[in-house]
Scaffold this active site. Sequence first.
Site, PDB file in Angstrom:
ATOM      1  N   ASP A 172       0.844  -1.203   0.000  1.00 31.36           N
ATOM      2  CA  ASP A 172       0.000   0.000   0.000  1.00 31.36           C
ATOM      3  C   ASP A 172       0.880   1.254   0.000  1.00 31.36           C
ATOM      4  O   ASP A 172       0.607   2.217  -0.712  1.00 31.36           O
ATOM      5  CB  ASP A 172      -0.894  -0.037   1.246  1.00 31.36           C
ATOM      6  CG  ASP A 172      -2.080   0.910   1.148  1.00 31.36           C
ATOM      7  OD1 ASP A 172      -2.485   1.251   0.017  1.00 31.36           O
ATOM      8  OD2 ASP A 172      -2.599   1.294   2.209  1.00 31.36           O
ATOM      9  N   HIS A 255      -4.355   2.854  -7.151  1.00 28.44           N
ATOM     10  CA  HIS A 255      -5.522   2.590  -6.305  1.00 28.44           C
ATOM     11  C   HIS A 255      -6.814   2.428  -7.108  1.00 28.44           C
ATOM     12  O   HIS A 255      -7.708   1.688  -6.699  1.00 28.44           O
ATOM     13  CB  HIS A 255      -5.669   3.659  -5.223  1.00 28.44           C
ATOM     14  CG  HIS A 255      -4.959   3.301  -3.959  1.00 28.44           C
ATOM     15  ND1 HIS A 255      -3.590   3.403  -3.837  1.00 28.44           N
ATOM     16  CD2 HIS A 255      -5.400   2.784  -2.777  1.00 28.44           C
ATOM     17  CE1 HIS A 255      -3.227   2.979  -2.634  1.00 28.44           C
ATOM     18  NE2 HIS A 255      -4.304   2.598  -1.967  1.00 28.44           N
ATOM     19  N   HIS A 272      -5.694  -5.668   0.764  1.00 33.47           N
ATOM     20  CA  HIS A 272      -5.673  -4.376   0.064  1.00 33.47           C
ATOM     21  C   HIS A 272      -4.295  -4.148  -0.573  1.00 33.47           C
ATOM     22  O   HIS A 272      -4.192  -3.852  -1.762  1.00 33.47           O
ATOM     23  CB  HIS A 272      -5.998  -3.278   1.085  1.00 33.47           C
ATOM     24  CG  HIS A 272      -5.884  -1.886   0.550  1.00 33.47           C
ATOM     25  ND1 HIS A 272      -6.837  -1.315  -0.257  1.00 33.47           N
ATOM     26  CD2 HIS A 272      -4.929  -0.939   0.708  1.00 33.47           C
ATOM     27  CE1 HIS A 272      -6.479  -0.081  -0.575  1.00 33.47           C
ATOM     28  NE2 HIS A 272      -5.316   0.174   0.001  1.00 33.47           N
TER      29      HIS A 272
END
Length: 379
Positions: A172, A255, A272
Amino acid sequence: MTTTVLSSPARYVQGAGAIADLAEHVGKLGGTPLVVSDDTVWGIVGEAVGRSFEAAGTPLVRVGFGRFATPGAVDELKERIEADGHDVIVGVGGGSTIDAAKAAGHLAGIRWASVPTAASSDAPTSALSVIYSEEGEFLEYRFFPRNPDLVLIDTQLVANAPVQFLQAGIGDALATWIEARAARRGQGSTMAGGRPTHAGTALAELSWKLLHENALLALDAVRAKVVTPALEAVVEANTLLSGLGFESGGLAAAHAIHNGLTAAPQTHGLTHGQKVNLGSIAQLVLEGAPAEEIEEFIVFTTQVGLPNSLTEVGLTPEHTAELRAVAEAATAEGETIHNMPFPVTADLVVQALVAVEGISRRIRAEYGLDAPELHVAEH
Ligand SMILES: [Zn+2]
């Protein structure tokens, strides 16, 4: 008029054993907190949180949580806050718990605090929540006028958590610089609601630098369940720097492609950060990044243990319908992919995703790294 905006939490606390001070910090925000935490996380931190609250003389009321920050889960928390008169909500655990606590705190008009128990994403510091369906599909971003009043992260808890959580957080956080530098070249606005500040961009780049210097050592520390300076640096990069960097530096394609990937059921078991990492390599290919940069990113993220091929997220170049659905969702109106400094169509995204598979396989073979295999979901 074009403005630049920096948005940040009021207080950020990080360190080994920091959870012992939770009640003291929460006490500055309110006297009747509601703590939200799922049963698994509570089994790990419940006792320490209880001791902290007892020492401070603060009443401890804790409510459980499901898997995703769904509209229903948020509304339930809001009703609980209003029925029992809580004046601060404290989300303890993973990104979804924290996002639900933020959204409920906003709806109920009270203050909110984030207590991540792993450094698995940069969600805790931001003034927004990502809302999902019961099935884990991306639904919407919800924006709030304030960031959390407090973000507290205990690095010993991070060291004790599964290594996959830290890997996800690194994925991330690596995206943050890739996206912030693209957003700076583009014309769009950041999640903070203005043009990128130099501060936001610089923090995104610092996060990238710290990760390259410390990520592999930090993963070693977590495997040994110990806190080292390398782990402290990576926790700060994943949580604070990436959080400020994405919110005030700008998101772009990585994203948006992550959000698109949630439309493919094959990816639902992935974290994620794993999906974001595929989005990062797809963005590098999409924007025509230099070959050596693409090479470095594939080698480094393979060493970290992050997916950088379609195979690892359960897809192949032959999954034409799925890739089309991913690309359509990634390029939906309002998606951050439109912050890229050139127009991005679904066709371009499909072609980048297909290209990634061969690029990853070739570079990994050249460097003697393992060929891509399907990642097994960790829960
Ligand atoms: Zn993210």
